[in-house]
Design a protein around this motif. Structure first.
Motif, PDB file in Angstrom:
ATOM      1  N   GLU A  15     -21.489  24.307  14.272  1.00 43.13           N
ATOM      2  CA  GLU A  15     -21.405  24.239  15.435  1.00 43.13           C
ATOM      3  C   GLU A  15     -20.652  23.714  16.178  1.00 43.13           C
ATOM      4  OE1 GLU A  15     -24.716  24.736  14.248  1.00 43.13           O
ATOM      5  OE2 GLU A  15     -24.972  23.529  15.444  1.00 43.13           O
ATOM      6  N   LYS A  16     -20.309  22.519  15.345  1.00 41.33           N
ATOM      7  CA  LYS A  16     -19.643  21.167  15.554  1.00 41.33           C
ATOM      8  C   LYS A  16     -19.063  20.527  14.612  1.00 41.33           C
ATOM      9  CE  LYS A  16     -23.838  18.483  18.071  1.00 41.33           C
ATOM     10  NZ  LYS A  16     -24.908  17.560  17.636  1.00 41.33           N
ATOM     11  N   SER A  17     -18.434  21.539  13.705  1.00 45.56           N
ATOM     12  CA  SER A  17     -17.200  20.492  13.857  1.00 45.56           C
ATOM     13  C   SER A  17     -16.150  21.340  13.619  1.00 45.56           C
ATOM     14  CB  SER A  17     -17.487  21.076  11.493  1.00 45.56           C
ATOM     15  OG  SER A  17     -16.633  20.766  10.783  1.00 45.56           O
ATOM     16  N   THR A  85     -12.163  19.844   5.398  1.00 41.97           N
ATOM     17  CA  THR A  85     -13.138  17.597   5.102  1.00 41.97           C
ATOM     18  C   THR A  85     -12.570  17.903   5.940  1.00 41.97           C
ATOM     19  OG1 THR A  85     -12.851  16.779   3.590  1.00 41.97           O
ATOM     20  CG2 THR A  85     -10.456  17.144   4.093  1.00 41.97           C
ATOM     21  N   ALA A  86     -13.320  16.227   6.523  1.00 41.05           N
ATOM     22  CA  ALA A  86     -12.854  15.398   7.391  1.00 41.05           C
ATOM     23  C   ALA A  86     -13.109  13.775   7.044  1.00 41.05           C
ATOM     24  CB  ALA A  86     -14.530  15.286   8.387  1.00 41.05           C
ATOM     25  N   MET A  87     -12.561  13.126   7.545  1.00 35.99           N
ATOM     26  CA  MET A  87     -12.421  11.028   7.361  1.00 35.99           C
ATOM     27  C   MET A  87     -13.995  11.103   7.388  1.00 35.99           C
ATOM     28  SD  MET A  87     -10.502   8.046   8.567  1.00 35.99           S
ATOM     29  CE  MET A  87      -9.246   8.185   7.547  1.00 35.99           C
ATOM     30  N   ILE A  88     -14.451  10.735   6.300  1.00 36.17           N
ATOM     31  CA  ILE A  88     -16.438   9.661   6.425  1.00 36.17           C
ATOM     32  C   ILE A  88     -15.867   8.509   6.289  1.00 36.17           C
ATOM     33  CG2 ILE A  88     -18.417  10.010   5.813  1.00 36.17           C
ATOM     34  CD1 ILE A  88     -17.565  12.463   7.880  1.00 36.17           C
ATOM     35  N   ASN A  89     -16.066   7.368   6.589  1.00 37.19           N
ATOM     36  CA  ASN A  89     -15.530   6.159   6.581  1.00 37.19           C
ATOM     37  C   ASN A  89     -14.898   6.098   5.837  1.00 37.19           C
ATOM     38  OD1 ASN A  89     -18.265   5.710   8.277  1.00 37.19           O
ATOM     39  ND2 ASN A  89     -19.448   5.955   6.006  1.00 37.19           N
ATOM     40  N   ALA A 133      -7.722  18.732   7.730  1.00 44.12           N
ATOM     41  CA  ALA A 133      -8.739  17.636   7.739  1.00 44.12           C
ATOM     42  C   ALA A 133      -8.352  17.219   9.159  1.00 44.12           C
ATOM     43  CB  ALA A 133      -8.216  16.498   6.676  1.00 44.12           C
ATOM     44  N   THR A 134      -9.464  16.508   9.514  1.00 40.19           N
ATOM     45  CA  THR A 134      -9.904  15.824  11.111  1.00 40.19           C
ATOM     46  C   THR A 134     -10.011  14.358  10.588  1.00 40.19           C
ATOM     47  OG1 THR A 134     -11.979  16.656  10.383  1.00 40.19           O
ATOM     48  CG2 THR A 134     -10.342  18.244  12.020  1.00 40.19           C
ATOM     49  N   GLN A 135      -9.659  13.778  12.187  1.00 38.49           N
ATOM     50  CA  GLN A 135      -9.946  12.209  11.828  1.00 38.49           C
ATOM     51  C   GLN A 135     -10.224  11.461  12.977  1.00 38.49           C
ATOM     52  OE1 GLN A 135      -6.977  10.405   9.266  1.00 38.49           O
ATOM     53  NE2 GLN A 135      -6.691   8.754  11.045  1.00 38.49           N
ATOM     54  N   GLY A 136     -10.732  10.747  13.590  1.00 37.67           N
ATOM     55  CA  GLY A 136     -11.802  10.825  14.960  1.00 37.67           C
ATOM     56  C   GLY A 136     -10.498  10.183  15.274  1.00 37.67           C
TER      57      GLY A 136
HETATM   58  C1  FMN Z   1     -20.492   9.852   9.691  1.00 38.40           C
HETATM   59  C2  FMN Z   1     -19.351   9.642  10.445  1.00 38.40           C
HETATM   60  C3  FMN Z   1     -18.373   8.979   9.759  1.00 38.40           C
HETATM   61  C4  FMN Z   1     -17.019   8.999  10.648  1.00 38.40           C
HETATM   62  N1  FMN Z   1     -15.612   8.070   9.931  1.00 38.40           N
HETATM   63  C5  FMN Z   1     -14.501   7.891  10.149  1.00 38.40           C
HETATM   64  C6  FMN Z   1     -13.873   7.098  10.008  1.00 38.40           C
HETATM   65  O1  FMN Z   1     -13.449   5.998   8.827  1.00 38.40           O
HETATM   66  N2  FMN Z   1     -12.158   6.972  10.747  1.00 38.40           N
HETATM   67  C7  FMN Z   1     -12.176   8.467  11.582  1.00 38.40           C
HETATM   68  O2  FMN Z   1     -11.242   7.945  11.961  1.00 38.40           O
HETATM   69  N3  FMN Z   1     -13.286   8.541  12.062  1.00 38.40           N
HETATM   70  C8  FMN Z   1     -14.550   9.311  11.422  1.00 38.40           C
HETATM   71  N4  FMN Z   1     -15.418   9.600  11.494  1.00 38.40           N
HETATM   72  C9  FMN Z   1     -14.931  10.769  12.975  1.00 38.40           C
HETATM   73  C10 FMN Z   1     -14.492  12.046  11.937  1.00 38.40           C
HETATM   74  O3  FMN Z   1     -13.827  12.245  11.270  1.00 38.40           O
HETATM   75  C11 FMN Z   1     -14.458  13.798  13.257  1.00 38.40           C
HETATM   76  O4  FMN Z   1     -15.382  13.459  14.218  1.00 38.40           O
HETATM   77  C12 FMN Z   1     -14.503  14.783  12.461  1.00 38.40           C
HETATM   78  O5  FMN Z   1     -14.032  15.817  13.242  1.00 38.40           O
HETATM   79  C13 FMN Z   1     -15.664  15.212  11.916  1.00 38.40           C
HETATM   80  O6  FMN Z   1     -15.696  16.397  10.625  1.00 38.40           O
HETATM   81  P1  FMN Z   1     -15.300  17.680  11.144  1.00 38.40           P
HETATM   82  O7  FMN Z   1     -14.319  18.058  11.786  1.00 38.40           O
HETATM   83  O8  FMN Z   1     -16.597  18.603  10.845  1.00 38.40           O
HETATM   84  O9  FMN Z   1     -15.254  17.531  12.953  1.00 38.40           O
HETATM   85  C14 FMN Z   1     -16.579   9.813  11.612  1.00 38.40           C
HETATM   86  C15 FMN Z   1     -18.015  10.952  11.513  1.00 38.40           C
HETATM   87  C16 FMN Z   1     -19.297  10.912  10.720  1.00 38.40           C
HETATM   88  C17 FMN Z   1     -20.227  11.191  11.767  1.00 38.40           C
END
Ligand code: FMN
Length: 199
Positions: A15-17, A85-89, A133-136
């Motif tokens: 629900e948040k993704s 997919t999403a950017m995680i670390n 893909a998404t990234q923060g």
């Molecule tokens: C544990 C964690 C690590 C993350 N690491 C990064 C990162 O390294 N770089 C970045 O730009 N965003 C980072 N984000 C943000 C996510 O990429 C962003 O919130 C994304 O939308 C999450 O995936 P979603 O598409 O499922 O919402 C991180 C988020 C989480 C929860």
């Protein structure tokens, strides 16, 4: 009739993704143009093999029938793959890395055997792939962590034909942080729907 496999890989609750939501909207649009396709979905968070990592203890049994061959065969029997997919670390989620570790297998999904120059050839040439893909952060912030390039390159190495990635970046910046996933989708709706129609 196409056989489509969808991989959901974000560790965030559904629900948040944002990536899961955007992938579902992509799929919704795709189905309008391809109503008779066979579509299978896998959430890697719930898949046992995608939660097993390669290490010294697991090495000897890692590439087994159940965790590896089954999923390689699945890839050999589809012609379209959608990865959300999403950017995680600064990287892809660990479940997607575990999935790739299981399916990147010499002489099954790539081979050096028939290559003239000594480089590998991919054996999954039956698959066309769309990455969503998404990234923060904005796209140009973390240039050491170009996770979509890594994913595109890996899938291309396996022989897949890789479509232009849909990357929604900067979702944690002030431009987007207050917006809902529905509002973010609205902003990129045209691109997403156009790519879905053409996929
Ligand atoms: C544990 C964690 C690590 C993350 N690491 C990064 C990162 O390294 N770089 C970045 O730009 N965003 C980072 N984000 C943000 C996510 O990429 C962003 O919130 C994304 O939308 C999450 O995936 P979603 O598409 O499922 O919402 C991180 C988020 C989480 C929860």
């Amino acid at each position: 009739m196409n056989k489509v496999l969808v991989l959901y890989t974000s560790p965030l609750p559904e629900e948040k993704s944002i990536s899961t939501y955007i992938a579902n909207k992509f799929l919704e649009e795709y189905k309008k143009t391809n109503p008779n396709d066979f579509i299978e979905t896998l959430d890697l968070n719930n898949l046992s093999m995608a939660n097993k990592s390669l290490n010294k203890d697991s090495f000897s049994s890692f590439w087994n029938e159940e965790d590896s061959d089954k999923f390689i065969n699945q890839l050999k029997n589809i012609n379209k793959l959608i990865i959300s997919t999403a950017m995680i670390n600064f990287n892809i989620p660990v479940t997607l890395k575990n999935y790739l570790d299981h399916i990147c297998v010499a002489n099954k999904t790539f081979s050096y055997k028939y290559s003239k120059k000594g480089d590998a050839i991919g054996l999954l040439t039956n698959v066309k792939v769309q990455i969503i893909a998404t990234q923060g952060a904005p796209e140009d912030w973390y240039t050491w962590g170009l996770f979509t390039k890594y994913l595109e390159g890996t899938l291309n190495f396996l022989g897949m034909s890789v479509n232009k990635t849909i990357l929604i970046s900067g979702v944690k910046t002030s431009n987007y942080i207050q917006k809902t996933k529905e509002e973010i989708f609205e902003e990129f709706k045209n691109t997403i729907e156009n790519q879905a129609k053409k996929f």
